[in-house]
Design a protein around this motif. Structure first.
Motif, PDB file in Angstrom:
ATOM      1  N   SER A  54     -20.770  47.245  21.633  1.00 23.04           N
ATOM      2  CA  SER A  54     -21.887  46.309  21.529  1.00 23.04           C
ATOM      3  C   SER A  54     -21.420  44.869  21.716  1.00 23.04           C
ATOM      4  N   PRO A  55     -21.993  44.131  22.679  1.00 16.81           N
ATOM      5  CA  PRO A  55     -21.596  42.729  22.858  1.00 16.81           C
ATOM      6  C   PRO A  55     -21.838  41.866  21.620  1.00 16.81           C
ATOM      7  N   THR A  56     -22.894  42.183  20.864  1.00 16.41           N
ATOM      8  CA  THR A  56     -23.190  41.442  19.639  1.00 16.41           C
ATOM      9  C   THR A  56     -23.273  42.419  18.473  1.00 16.41           C
ATOM     10  N   VAL A  57     -22.643  42.059  17.363  1.00 21.83           N
ATOM     11  CA  VAL A  57     -22.708  42.840  16.133  1.00 21.83           C
ATOM     12  C   VAL A  57     -23.256  41.948  15.034  1.00 21.83           C
ATOM     13  N   LEU A  58     -24.197  42.482  14.260  1.00 23.64           N
ATOM     14  CA  LEU A  58     -24.697  41.810  13.067  1.00 23.64           C
ATOM     15  C   LEU A  58     -24.142  42.559  11.866  1.00 23.64           C
ATOM     16  N   ALA A  59     -23.228  41.941  11.138  1.00 24.87           N
ATOM     17  CA  ALA A  59     -22.524  42.583  10.033  1.00 24.87           C
ATOM     18  C   ALA A  59     -23.031  42.006   8.719  1.00 24.87           C
ATOM     19  N   ILE A  60     -23.637  42.877   7.883  1.00 23.14           N
ATOM     20  CA  ILE A  60     -24.213  42.407   6.620  1.00 23.14           C
ATOM     21  C   ILE A  60     -23.655  43.196   5.431  1.00 23.14           C
ATOM     22  N   GLY A  61     -22.438  43.693   5.584  1.00 23.49           N
ATOM     23  CA  GLY A  61     -21.740  44.377   4.500  1.00 23.49           C
ATOM     24  C   GLY A  61     -20.274  44.006   4.548  1.00 23.49           C
ATOM     25  N   GLU A 116     -30.971  41.525 -13.650  1.00 23.18           N
ATOM     26  CA  GLU A 116     -31.569  40.797 -14.771  1.00 23.18           C
ATOM     27  C   GLU A 116     -32.089  39.436 -14.311  1.00 23.18           C
ATOM     28  N   GLN A 117     -32.930  39.479 -13.270  1.00 23.98           N
ATOM     29  CA  GLN A 117     -33.544  38.279 -12.732  1.00 23.98           C
ATOM     30  C   GLN A 117     -34.919  38.653 -12.187  1.00 23.98           C
ATOM     31  N   ASP A 118     -35.718  37.655 -11.834  1.00 23.41           N
ATOM     32  CA  ASP A 118     -37.063  37.936 -11.319  1.00 23.41           C
ATOM     33  C   ASP A 118     -37.252  37.329  -9.935  1.00 23.41           C
ATOM     34  N   TYR A 119     -36.255  37.479  -9.108  1.00 23.75           N
ATOM     35  CA  TYR A 119     -36.300  37.005  -7.730  1.00 23.75           C
ATOM     36  C   TYR A 119     -35.209  37.709  -6.939  1.00 23.75           C
ATOM     37  N   ASN A 120     -35.335  37.641  -5.614  1.00 17.82           N
ATOM     38  CA  ASN A 120     -34.278  38.111  -4.727  1.00 17.82           C
ATOM     39  C   ASN A 120     -33.750  36.949  -3.907  1.00 17.82           C
ATOM     40  N   VAL A 121     -32.469  36.932  -3.679  1.00 18.38           N
ATOM     41  CA  VAL A 121     -31.865  36.005  -2.723  1.00 18.38           C
ATOM     42  C   VAL A 121     -31.692  36.761  -1.408  1.00 18.38           C
ATOM     43  N   PRO A 122     -32.368  36.356  -0.348  1.00 14.63           N
ATOM     44  CA  PRO A 122     -32.333  37.111   0.913  1.00 14.63           C
ATOM     45  C   PRO A 122     -31.115  36.763   1.765  1.00 14.63           C
ATOM     46  N   HIS A 123     -29.924  37.062   1.226  1.00 21.23           N
ATOM     47  CA  HIS A 123     -28.696  36.730   1.941  1.00 21.23           C
ATOM     48  C   HIS A 123     -28.718  37.268   3.374  1.00 21.23           C
ATOM     49  N   ASP A 124     -28.883  38.575   3.493  1.00 22.86           N
ATOM     50  CA  ASP A 124     -28.785  39.225   4.807  1.00 22.86           C
ATOM     51  C   ASP A 124     -29.937  38.873   5.748  1.00 22.86           C
ATOM     52  N   PRO A 125     -31.181  38.782   5.258  1.00 19.45           N
ATOM     53  CA  PRO A 125     -32.249  38.337   6.170  1.00 19.45           C
ATOM     54  C   PRO A 125     -31.995  36.962   6.777  1.00 19.45           C
ATOM     55  N   ILE A 126     -31.296  36.096   6.058  1.00 14.48           N
ATOM     56  CA  ILE A 126     -31.003  34.779   6.618  1.00 14.48           C
ATOM     57  C   ILE A 126     -30.066  34.914   7.814  1.00 14.48           C
ATOM     58  N   VAL A 178     -19.707  38.195  16.678  1.00 14.89           N
ATOM     59  CA  VAL A 178     -20.101  38.819  15.421  1.00 14.89           C
ATOM     60  C   VAL A 178     -20.867  37.791  14.604  1.00 14.89           C
ATOM     61  N   VAL A 179     -22.064  38.136  14.194  1.00 16.66           N
ATOM     62  CA  VAL A 179     -22.870  37.310  13.297  1.00 16.66           C
ATOM     63  C   VAL A 179     -22.854  38.004  11.951  1.00 16.66           C
ATOM     64  N   LEU A 180     -22.521  37.274  10.889  1.00 24.13           N
ATOM     65  CA  LEU A 180     -22.358  37.948   9.606  1.00 24.13           C
ATOM     66  C   LEU A 180     -22.846  37.091   8.452  1.00 24.13           C
ATOM     67  N   MET A 181     -23.211  37.803   7.375  1.00 29.62           N
ATOM     68  CA  MET A 181     -23.394  37.170   6.090  1.00 29.62           C
ATOM     69  C   MET A 181     -22.093  37.416   5.327  1.00 29.62           C
ATOM     70  N   GLY A 182     -21.409  36.331   5.014  1.00 33.57           N
ATOM     71  CA  GLY A 182     -20.157  36.493   4.296  1.00 33.57           C
ATOM     72  C   GLY A 182     -19.458  35.168   4.109  1.00 33.57           C
ATOM     73  N   GLY A 183     -18.660  35.090   3.067  1.00 35.73           N
ATOM     74  CA  GLY A 183     -17.907  33.891   2.763  1.00 35.73           C
ATOM     75  C   GLY A 183     -18.685  32.912   1.896  1.00 35.73           C
ATOM     76  N   ASP A 208     -24.442  46.581  11.259  1.00 35.36           N
ATOM     77  CA  ASP A 208     -23.468  47.217  10.377  1.00 35.36           C
ATOM     78  C   ASP A 208     -23.820  46.826   8.946  1.00 35.36           C
ATOM     79  N   THR A 209     -24.107  47.808   8.085  1.00 32.43           N
ATOM     80  CA  THR A 209     -24.742  47.509   6.802  1.00 32.43           C
ATOM     81  C   THR A 209     -24.235  48.379   5.655  1.00 32.43           C
ATOM     82  N   ASP A 210     -24.242  47.807   4.460  1.00 32.71           N
ATOM     83  CA  ASP A 210     -24.014  48.577   3.229  1.00 32.71           C
ATOM     84  C   ASP A 210     -25.336  48.715   2.464  1.00 32.71           C
ATOM     85  N   ILE A 211     -26.374  49.065   3.168  1.00 32.83           N
ATOM     86  CA  ILE A 211     -27.726  49.161   2.621  1.00 32.83           C
ATOM     87  C   ILE A 211     -27.756  50.067   1.386  1.00 32.83           C
TER      88      ILE A 211
END
Length: 290
Positions: free
Chosen positions: A110-117, A212-222, A136-141, A11-14
């Motif tokens: 789905s028994p498992t949901v990966l929520a990244i939005g 305005e930065q020169d890097y990405n923080v890979p929140h969702d890939p983590i 549910v596995v999520l990036m959040g908080g 589940d994504t806000d890509i």
């Protein structure tokens, strides 16, 4: 090839932050993982679904079911829409997708949901009487300083509903994801790696300009990597509560239904994310030229 260890609905806000695209690409390079379906959430969910479809095309992979979900929030908070979503992606208007089920039906089945939005879709899905989701596995908080994290802020009512549902939730918070960065070296390797790498590289640079930065923080890939390589992380069980303003708090106790990431091997995490994206790009290039 490794056998699949985890199958899930994504589940994504890509399209806004590039980290969703990084996460999807990373799954393609992770033979332990398999996506049953993709659902999109928050804002122009049809545009987000076309971005998903284009990513599958660039990766040379058949699409799973792709279903737009809720565009608006349960809380009534206005959607934050910077306007750059999909701006670097060619042929986006021509992309098509389909699903025989709604986003909520796919998530509930789905028994498992990966929520990244924002958590709107999954908060609705877990209320369905036929829901079989067991985790549910999520990036959040954010569980250290009281900072209000984006996915929670966007729909606080949805976050409160999910964490209050009594369902096992594994959360990777902002205080952990912010420890990892992908910079110029990783960008150069990715954008040189065929059609998928070019697509990802353009979106990485676009987000650099926006932020305005020169890097990405890979929140969702983590969050993805907690499924593929849990050995790289330390987890603590307890209870997460969400305040009215979106502040997330964690109380550790061994019988808690919630789990948060409390430490990780940051160098290994960054290396694994990059390696898996490059593997996906290499597989895509081999398929295109075969």
């Amino acid at each position: 090839m490794d056998s699949i260890l985890e199958e899930f609905v994504l589940d994504t806000d890509i399209g806004t932050d590039v980290d969703d695209l990084l996460a999807l690409s990373m799954v393609f390079g992770s033979p332990e993982l398999a996506i049953r379906a993709v659902t999109t959430v928050y804002g122009d969910v049809a545009l987000r679904a076309r971005i998903v479809a284009k990513t599958y095309s660039a990766a040379g992979r058949p699409q799973p079911p792709i279903a737009p979900g809720f565009a608006e929030t349960l809380s009534g908070r206005d959607v934050w829409w910077p306007g750059h979503e999909g701006a670097t992606i060619t042929d986006l208007d021509a992309q098509t997708y389909r699903s025989d089920s709604s986003a909520i039906e796919l998530l509930a089945a789905s028994p498992t949901v990966l929520a990244i939005g924002p958590l709107t879709n999954i908060a609705v899905a877990v209320r369905r009487p036929e829901c079989v989701t067991g985790r549910v596995v999520l990036m959040g908080g954010e569980f250290a300083s009281g900072t209000i994290e984006h996915n929670i802020r966007c729909d606080v009512d949805a976050a409160r509903a999910l964490f209050g549902a009594g369902l096992p939730v594994v959360a990777v918070g902002l205080e952990q994801t912010g420890r990892v960065r992908l910079g110029h070296e990783e960008l150069a390797r990715i954008e040189a790696a065929g059609a998928l790498g070019e697509l990802v590289g353009r979106e990485m640079k676009r987000f650099w300009e926006f932020a305005e930065q020169d890097y990405n923080v890979p929140h969702d890939p983590i969050a993805v990597l907690t499924l593929a390589r849990p050995d790289l992380f330390e987890f603590t069980s307890g209870t997460v509560t969400v305040a009215d303003d979106g502040v997330t708090k964690f109380r550790a106790h061994p019988d808690g239904v919630h789990t948060i990431v409390t430490d990780m091997d940051t160098d290994a995490v960054a290396s694994e994310i990059t390696r898996r994206i490059l593997a996906a790009a290499g597989i895509a290039a081999a398929r295109i030229h075969s």
